[in-house]
Write a protein that holds these residues in place. Structure first.
Motif, mmCIF file in Angstrom:
data_model
loop_
_atom_site.group_PDB
_atom_site.id
_atom_site.type_symbol
_atom_site.label_atom_id
_atom_site.label_comp_id
_atom_site.label_asym_id
_atom_site.label_seq_id
_atom_site.Cartn_x
_atom_site.Cartn_y
_atom_site.Cartn_z
ATOM 1 N N GLY A 39 0.497 -1.542 -0.118
ATOM 2 C CA GLY A 39 -0.113 0.266 -0.366
ATOM 3 C C GLY A 39 0.704 0.734 -0.176
ATOM 4 N N ARG A 43 2.446 -0.423 3.763
ATOM 5 C CA ARG A 43 1.283 -1.901 4.864
ATOM 6 C C ARG A 43 1.943 -2.885 3.318
ATOM 7 N N CYS A 45 0.139 -6.675 1.738
ATOM 8 C CA CYS A 45 -1.105 -7.405 1.587
ATOM 9 C C CYS A 45 -0.841 -8.170 0.584
ATOM 10 N N ARG A 103 -11.665 -17.394 -9.497
ATOM 11 C CA ARG A 103 -12.254 -17.955 -8.343
ATOM 12 C C ARG A 103 -11.600 -17.896 -7.061
ATOM 13 N N GLU A 105 -9.019 -15.308 -6.051
ATOM 14 C CA GLU A 105 -9.215 -13.878 -5.960
ATOM 15 C C GLU A 105 -10.772 -13.325 -4.926
ATOM 16 N N ARG A 106 -11.710 -13.978 -5.430
ATOM 17 C CA ARG A 106 -13.077 -14.182 -5.269
ATOM 18 C C ARG A 106 -13.294 -14.726 -4.018
ATOM 19 N N HIS A 108 -10.428 -15.637 -1.543
ATOM 20 C CA HIS A 108 -10.297 -14.799 -0.341
ATOM 21 C C HIS A 108 -10.907 -13.543 0.216
ATOM 22 N N ALA A 109 -11.361 -12.353 -0.955
ATOM 23 C CA ALA A 109 -12.621 -11.737 -0.897
ATOM 24 C C ALA A 109 -13.745 -11.795 0.444
ATOM 25 N N LEU A 110 -14.078 -12.894 0.194
ATOM 26 C CA LEU A 110 -14.780 -13.486 1.678
ATOM 27 C C LEU A 110 -14.471 -14.268 2.860
ATOM 28 N N LEU A 112 -11.831 -12.307 3.598
ATOM 29 C CA LEU A 112 -11.337 -10.639 4.395
ATOM 30 C C LEU A 112 -12.961 -10.228 4.967
ATOM 31 N N GLY A 113 -13.868 -10.358 4.448
ATOM 32 C CA GLY A 113 -15.617 -10.137 4.495
ATOM 33 C C GLY A 113 -15.510 -10.576 5.973
ATOM 34 N N ARG A 114 -15.612 -11.852 5.943
ATOM 35 C CA ARG A 114 -16.272 -12.590 7.052
ATOM 36 C C ARG A 114 -15.741 -11.387 8.343
ATOM 37 N N ASN A 115 -16.399 -11.488 9.685
ATOM 38 C CA ASN A 115 -15.876 -10.628 10.613
ATOM 39 C C ASN A 115 -14.840 -10.664 12.065
ATOM 40 N N GLU A 119 -13.054 -16.916 12.254
ATOM 41 C CA GLU A 119 -13.421 -17.291 10.858
ATOM 42 C C GLU A 119 -12.357 -17.013 9.908
ATOM 43 N N GLY A 153 -5.138 -10.206 6.841
ATOM 44 C CA GLY A 153 -5.766 -9.037 7.259
ATOM 45 C C GLY A 153 -5.887 -8.522 9.178
ATOM 46 N N ARG B 43 -24.119 -14.732 5.005
ATOM 47 C CA ARG B 43 -24.025 -13.440 5.029
ATOM 48 C C ARG B 43 -23.513 -13.421 3.886
ATOM 49 N N CYS B 45 -21.606 -11.330 0.124
ATOM 50 C CA CYS B 45 -20.617 -9.979 0.041
ATOM 51 C C CYS B 45 -20.417 -10.242 -1.175
ATOM 52 N N GLU B 105 -10.332 -6.947 -8.240
ATOM 53 C CA GLU B 105 -10.286 -8.536 -7.626
ATOM 54 C C GLU B 105 -9.153 -8.275 -5.927
ATOM 55 N N LEU B 112 -9.669 -4.383 1.933
ATOM 56 C CA LEU B 112 -10.500 -5.218 2.821
ATOM 57 C C LEU B 112 -9.417 -5.341 3.592
#
Lengths: 189, 189
Positions: A39, A43, A45, A103, A105-106, A108-110, A112-115, A119, A153, B43, B45, B105, B112
């Motif tokens: 970043g 940072r 990532c 797939r 990357e998707r 991965h985003a999912l 990172l979206g978990r709270n 998890e 993250g 959930r 996303c 992505e 995220l």
DNA sequence: CGATAGATTGAGCAACCTCAAAATTGGTGG
DNA sequence: CCACCAATTTTGAGGTTGCTCAATCTATCG
């Protein structure tokens, strides 16, 4: 496509860096590679971990927008970008690899979206089990805690604490320097 | 590739759902589409927001692994998967679209991975400004707070609070039901 | 005008981050 | 083989951010 020599690189080698002009495509033969981005504030990532048989990137021209570093001693093949368009077999391979990567990357985003931290880290272990499992069913994690933290993250401390907790709960066993046995059932909960 | 009729769908229409067999490719002509996934626990996303000229997905066979829903009234073209491989022009277009999507992505994962809520949401607005800006330079955000929250990994309340704060600070002006003027300089800090 | 979905605002709290120190690991050279 | 050093990991204590729960407000549409 001509014959390509298998090249070797040591652990920690930077295969390419952001800003460099793209020259070759890389196909990993053995070992593991980490792709990451930096970043503006420094940072780091971690974008993805690459397993044998996979291509590292899909840019045929311009400059790289991310970094690639060997996590272990690796073997790989360099493929000239000019070869990519000619060979229909290679085109099909390229297409499949890109689909796979999308797939992942998707996923991965999912992740990172978990709270919750638990998890996120459990999901990482489950994903990794599907791709980085060794011959005896043990999970190979040739990355540092910091790199896992940068992928999920989280902070290195949170990763360390969760690993410790799961080891106590027998959900995770460390069987070698980088080898683990994972109870996926238990972690999914 | 033959001539394809432009189809229309109303706001809220589900274009396809996870688990359905893949039939066509979709190219968006006008309006906006949201791609999303549902976790095992229900959930939601949000994976991406699609702008005119872009393809919705790149799966040529098998079943969908995500959902697509129109955020506005849209116009789009359906393309038969059989046409994809034949036409070299279309192959090149497909390849470029996949590269674009991979970049997005990656940017999403980077977003995220950022730790603070303000950084995540500011990054979303900056990304959105680059793609969803209307003819007069105003940012069109035809999605709900909940959808923004599901894209940034935040809660609807946090999104609402930050928007309110930025409006007070004149970093964000609402000029219409879905239109904003963004001070990107100020938000980047 | 009422009904319903979405948005806003407030108060309290838990989870995770930050900061700091100790412990462990791996490598190097005597 | 052991001593030493650097890098990484682990553990602890405390503070903040953003989530949860709940109530109020607003917009849109019949």
């Amino acid at each position: 496509m001509g014959v390509h020599a298998v090249k070797t690189a040591g652990k920690g080698t930077a295969l390419y860096s952001a800003g460099e002009p793209v020259g070759k495509l890389y196909k990993l033969c053995s070992g593991a590679v980490m792709l990451f981005d930096l970043g503006a504030d420094g940072r780091r990532c971690v974008i993805d971990f690459i397993a044998p048989g996979e291509l590292l990137h899909f840019d045929l021209n311009g400059v790289f927008d991310h970094y690639a570093e060997a996590l272990t001693t690796i073997e790989y093949i360099e493929i000239d970008v000019a070869d990519a368009f000619g060979d229909p077999d290679f085109s099909a391979f390229l297409f499949e690899q890109m689909q796979d990567r999308l797939r992942r990357e998707r996923a991965h985003a999912l992740l990172l979206g978990r709270n919750s931290a638990a998890e996120r880290l459990a999901e990482f272990l489950i994903q990794a089990s599907a791709r980085l499992t060794g011959p005896m069913g043990e999970l190979e994690l040739p990355m540092t805690r910091q790199q896992i933290a940068d992928y999920t993250g989280l902070t290195i401390e949170t990763v360390s604490r969760l690993f410790a907790k799961w080891k106590r709960d027998r959900k995770l066993q460390q069987v070698g320097r980088y080898s683990y046995v994972v109870d996926q059932e238990a972690l999914a909960a």
